[in-house]
Design a protein around this motif. Structure first.
Motif, short mmCIF file in Angstrom:
data_model
loop_
_atom_site.label_atom_id
_atom_site.label_comp_id
_atom_site.label_asym_id
_atom_site.label_seq_id
_atom_site.Cartn_x
_atom_site.Cartn_y
_atom_site.Cartn_z
N LEU A 45 0.76 -1.22 0.03
CA LEU A 45 -0.03 0.17 0.03
C LEU A 45 0.98 1.33 -0.03
O LEU A 45 0.53 2.19 -0.62
N VAL A 46 1.85 1.30 0.82
CA VAL A 46 2.87 2.52 0.74
C VAL A 46 3.43 2.43 -0.44
O VAL A 46 3.48 3.93 -1.16
N GLU A 47 3.71 1.38 -1.39
CA GLU A 47 4.15 1.67 -2.81
C GLU A 47 2.98 2.11 -3.69
O GLU A 47 3.30 2.92 -4.57
N LEU B 86 1.59 9.59 -5.90
CA LEU B 86 2.10 10.72 -5.66
C LEU B 86 3.06 11.05 -6.84
O LEU B 86 3.17 12.43 -7.34
N ASP B 87 3.81 10.01 -7.27
CA ASP B 87 4.72 10.27 -8.46
C ASP B 87 3.94 10.71 -9.82
O ASP B 87 4.50 11.71 -10.53
N THR B 88 2.82 10.00 -9.81
CA THR B 88 2.06 10.54 -11.21
C THR B 88 1.68 11.61 -10.87
O THR B 88 1.53 12.51 -11.95
N LEU C 116 8.02 8.37 2.49
CA LEU C 116 6.69 8.54 1.78
C LEU C 116 6.37 10.15 2.26
O LEU C 116 6.18 11.06 1.66
N LEU C 117 6.75 10.59 3.56
CA LEU C 117 6.34 11.78 4.17
C LEU C 117 7.38 12.67 3.45
O LEU C 117 6.98 14.11 3.19
N ALA C 118 8.65 12.42 3.09
CA ALA C 118 9.51 13.13 2.37
C ALA C 118 8.99 13.64 0.99
O ALA C 118 9.12 14.60 0.64
N ASN D 208 6.51 17.35 -2.74
CA ASN D 208 5.32 17.53 -3.39
C ASN D 208 4.73 18.86 -3.11
O ASN D 208 4.37 19.98 -4.21
N VAL D 209 4.52 19.20 -1.88
CA VAL D 209 3.63 20.40 -1.51
C VAL D 209 4.47 21.31 -1.83
O VAL D 209 4.12 22.48 -2.25
#
Length: 230
Positions: free
Chosen positions: A69-71, A77-79, A131-133, A138-139
């Motif tokens: 699920l993390v991946e 996010l990458d998309t 994931l947090l990084a 992204n933000v």
């Protein structure tokens, strides 16, 4: 790295095309299983069955369903980041309403494939440091891009364009996640139009008479005058 963090990492990074195809089959199968059955019932056995591989083969790639699920969340996010980068490399529209429309549309388009899976990712995905990084990067990238556009646009009348950019990025992300993945979602055209109208009015309206630029908020606890009346 703690053992908990290791449990959120893939076990095997594919080096051959066949291994990469197997990894993609696992992720695709997991996306369907989580969307159809939810996270609790989306077991690794169901994922392996959907991917048509043995459970042993699945565990060669991922230690548990949390790591899968993390991946999936990282891929989501990458998309979104790739789509936003393409938008940022284009010449922005002239009017502020069309700038906001382009931004909102790019954000919503990344959330339309499977609202049920989106809900599972948002509500259940563990937040690994990586994931947090990725989320933070992204933000920050979106805030910087949008802040620069707002700062030089003649239609924008907010006093603090950096804060405005942060508010817009956060608002778009939050309401997009909540309303598109809701059990009774708002239709996309209406959702986009209403959100664009709300944000455009905020950016183009003049400062409120009670809140001129540089004047402290009367409700702000840091305002000494406010404390004198308490």
């Amino acid at each position: 790295m703690t053992s908990g963090h290791r449990g959120l990492q893939p076990r095997k990074q594919p080096r051959q095309a066949r291994a990469e195809l197997t990894r993609q089959r696992i992720l695709t199968a997991a996306a369907h299983v989580f969307a159809d059955h939810g996270y609790a019932a989306g077991t690794t056995n169901r994922i392996a069955e959907r991917a048509r591989i043995s459970i042993g083969s699945l565990y060669q790639y991922y230690p548990n369903k949390d790591a899968i699920l993390v991946e999936l969340m990282a891929r989501h996010l990458d998309t979104g980041m790739a789509a936003m980068e393409r938008r940022q490399n284009e010449e922005p529209p002239d009017s502020i309403v069309e700038i906001i429309r382009a931004y909102v549309r790019t954000a919503t388009e990344n959330h339309l494939d499977d609202p049920q899976l989106l809900r599972v990712m948002l509500e259940q995905a563990p937040r690994s440091p990586e994931l947090l990084a990725k989320i933070s990067h992204n933000v920050q990238s979106r805030v910087t891009y949008l802040g620069e556009l707002l700062a030089r646009h003649p239609e924008v009348h907010v006093g603090d364009t950096h804060t405005a950019a942060r508010l817009i990025v956060s608002t778009v992300e939050l309401v997009t996640h909540q309303l598109i993945a809701a059990p009774d979602p708002i239709g996309i055209p209406r959702f986009e139009n209403e959100l664009i109208a709300m944000l455009t009015r905020y950016l183009t309206a003049g400062p409120d008479d009670a809140m001129r630029p540089g004047e402290p908020n009367r409700a702000d606890p840091a305002d000494p005058a406010d404390h004198e009346h308490r």
